[in-house]
Design a protein around this motif. Structure first.
Motif, PDB file in Angstrom:
ATOM      1  N   THR A   1       0.827  -1.218   0.000  1.00  0.00           N
ATOM      2  CA  THR A   1       0.000   0.000   0.000  1.00  0.00           C
ATOM      3  C   THR A   1       0.854   1.257   0.000  1.00  0.00           C
ATOM      4  OG1 THR A   1      -0.159  -0.205   2.418  1.00  0.00           O
ATOM      5  CG2 THR A   1      -1.991  -1.093   1.106  1.00  0.00           C
TER       6      THR A   1
ATOM      7  N   LYS B   1      -5.076  -9.044   7.003  1.00  0.00           N
ATOM      8  CA  LYS B   1      -6.123  -8.082   6.638  1.00  0.00           C
ATOM      9  C   LYS B   1      -5.520  -6.831   5.982  1.00  0.00           C
ATOM     10  CE  LYS B   1      -9.271  -9.655  10.262  1.00  0.00           C
ATOM     11  NZ  LYS B   1     -10.059 -10.463   9.321  1.00  0.00           N
ATOM     12  N   THR B   2      -4.620  -7.079   5.060  1.00  0.00           N
ATOM     13  CA  THR B   2      -3.915  -5.994   4.369  1.00  0.00           C
ATOM     14  C   THR B   2      -4.087  -6.174   2.859  1.00  0.00           C
ATOM     15  OG1 THR B   2      -2.283  -5.852   6.138  1.00  0.00           O
ATOM     16  CG2 THR B   2      -1.684  -4.861   4.034  1.00  0.00           C
ATOM     17  N   LYS B   3      -4.275  -5.054   2.186  1.00  0.00           N
ATOM     18  CA  LYS B   3      -4.440  -5.091   0.726  1.00  0.00           C
ATOM     19  C   LYS B   3      -3.072  -5.140   0.051  1.00  0.00           C
ATOM     20  CE  LYS B   3      -6.317  -2.374  -3.150  1.00  0.00           C
ATOM     21  NZ  LYS B   3      -7.044  -1.133  -3.501  1.00  0.00           N
ATOM     22  N   TYR B   4      -2.936  -6.052  -0.885  1.00  0.00           N
ATOM     23  CA  TYR B   4      -1.736  -6.153  -1.727  1.00  0.00           C
ATOM     24  C   TYR B   4      -2.177  -6.201  -3.194  1.00  0.00           C
ATOM     25  CZ  TYR B   4       0.900  -7.461   2.482  1.00  0.00           C
ATOM     26  OH  TYR B   4       1.490  -7.481   3.726  1.00  0.00           O
ATOM     27  N   CYS B   5      -1.373  -5.575  -4.033  1.00  0.00           N
ATOM     28  CA  CYS B   5      -1.629  -5.642  -5.471  1.00  0.00           C
ATOM     29  C   CYS B   5      -0.460  -6.365  -6.144  1.00  0.00           C
ATOM     30  CB  CYS B   5      -1.795  -4.249  -6.067  1.00  0.00           C
ATOM     31  SG  CYS B   5      -3.267  -3.371  -5.464  1.00  0.00           S
TER      32      CYS B   5
ATOM     33  N   CYS C   1      -5.627  -6.940  -7.262  1.00  0.00           N
ATOM     34  CA  CYS C   1      -5.473  -6.659  -5.840  1.00  0.00           C
ATOM     35  C   CYS C   1      -6.331  -7.613  -5.006  1.00  0.00           C
ATOM     36  CB  CYS C   1      -5.872  -5.209  -5.525  1.00  0.00           C
ATOM     37  SG  CYS C   1      -4.843  -3.976  -6.383  1.00  0.00           S
ATOM     38  N   VAL C   2      -5.776  -8.011  -3.862  1.00  0.00           N
ATOM     39  CA  VAL C   2      -6.495  -8.894  -2.926  1.00  0.00           C
ATOM     40  C   VAL C   2      -6.199  -8.419  -1.511  1.00  0.00           C
ATOM     41  CG1 VAL C   2      -6.500 -10.928  -4.406  1.00  0.00           C
ATOM     42  CG2 VAL C   2      -4.552 -10.510  -2.874  1.00  0.00           C
ATOM     43  N   THR C   3      -7.005  -8.890  -0.543  1.00  0.00           N
ATOM     44  CA  THR C   3      -6.780  -8.591   0.874  1.00  0.00           C
ATOM     45  C   THR C   3      -6.538  -9.899   1.621  1.00  0.00           C
ATOM     46  OG1 THR C   3      -8.200  -6.630   0.735  1.00  0.00           O
ATOM     47  CG2 THR C   3      -7.765  -7.515   2.931  1.00  0.00           C
TER      48      THR C   3
END
Length: 221
Positions: free
Chosen positions: A168, A192-196, A217-219
């Protein structure tokens, strides 16, 4: 007598002028911009039509560099479209190839041939972006990458994928994955973190790479 000879001479001259006029009017300009458009070892010959004439038909020939004989391309004789698939004839990565095209129509003479530039599939093919598939599990992000089957079959010994993990903050981590690996699991990620992520196909010889894939992107759990 002189009058008769003069009339004959005039008639012959008129016929000659008519013949030249007709010949000039029906001569076709040759097709333009004959080139190989190769992506992932799919080798398509394309050209620009010589005139806006729907009745034009095109004839394609090919040969290996150094060979004297031109060969007809089966399935691309008298066609109306402006492309011809030469993948099956020009697939050897160790050879260089030429192709040429000419046009004709029912009301015209044939055009001259237009020659392509010399083509080699290994050096001239472009690489498309791979397809990226992601799955989130309790162990991390599972990454799967897929490229066109023909490309994988041709280049499996030198085909690699670069996997870009984008935080992020904008910081990137880069992982490598060979083409025969079924998956790559990215672990030790924050919960519980968004990564692309993005993927890129690279080939070691000759050195070339695709553009990056569309960002996905996924969480994490």
């Amino acid at each position: 007598m002189n009058t008769v000879m003069g009339l004959l001479h005039g008639a012959l001259l008129l016929l000659l002028l008519c013949h030249l006029s007709i010949t000039t009017s029906v001569m076709l300009a040759p097709p333009g911009q004959v080139r190989f458009d190769s992506v992932d070892y799919m080798n398509i010959l394309r050209w620009t039509p010589s005139a806006s004439n729907m009745s034009l038909r095109y004839y394609i020939q090919w040969k290996i560099y150094g060979e004297p004989q031109w060969l007809d391309v089966s399935g691309c004789q008298g066609i109306k479209k402006h492309q011809c698939n030469l993948t099956g004839l020009t697939s050897d990565p160790t050879e260089w190839y030429y192709a040429r095209v000419h046009a004709d129509s029912l009301s015209s003479t044939k055009s001259a041939w237009t020659l392509s530039r010399r083509f080699n599939p290994r050096w001239d093919t472009k690489i498309s972006s791979p397809v990226l598939r992601l799955n989130v599990t309790e162990h991390g992000i599972v990454v799967r990458v897929k490229s066109p089957r023909l490309l994988v079959r041709k280049m499996h010994n030198s085909l690699l994928y670069k996997i870009y993990l984008i935080h992020t903050s904008g910081e990137e981590e880069v992982f490598e994955m060979d083409c025969c690996s079924k998956k790559l699991t990215l672990q030790e990620l924050s919960h519980k973190t968004k990564y692309c992520l993005q993927a890129q196909t690279t080939i070691s010889f000759p050195p070339k790479s695709s553009t990056r894939s569309t960002q996905e992107c996924v969480t994490t759990l």
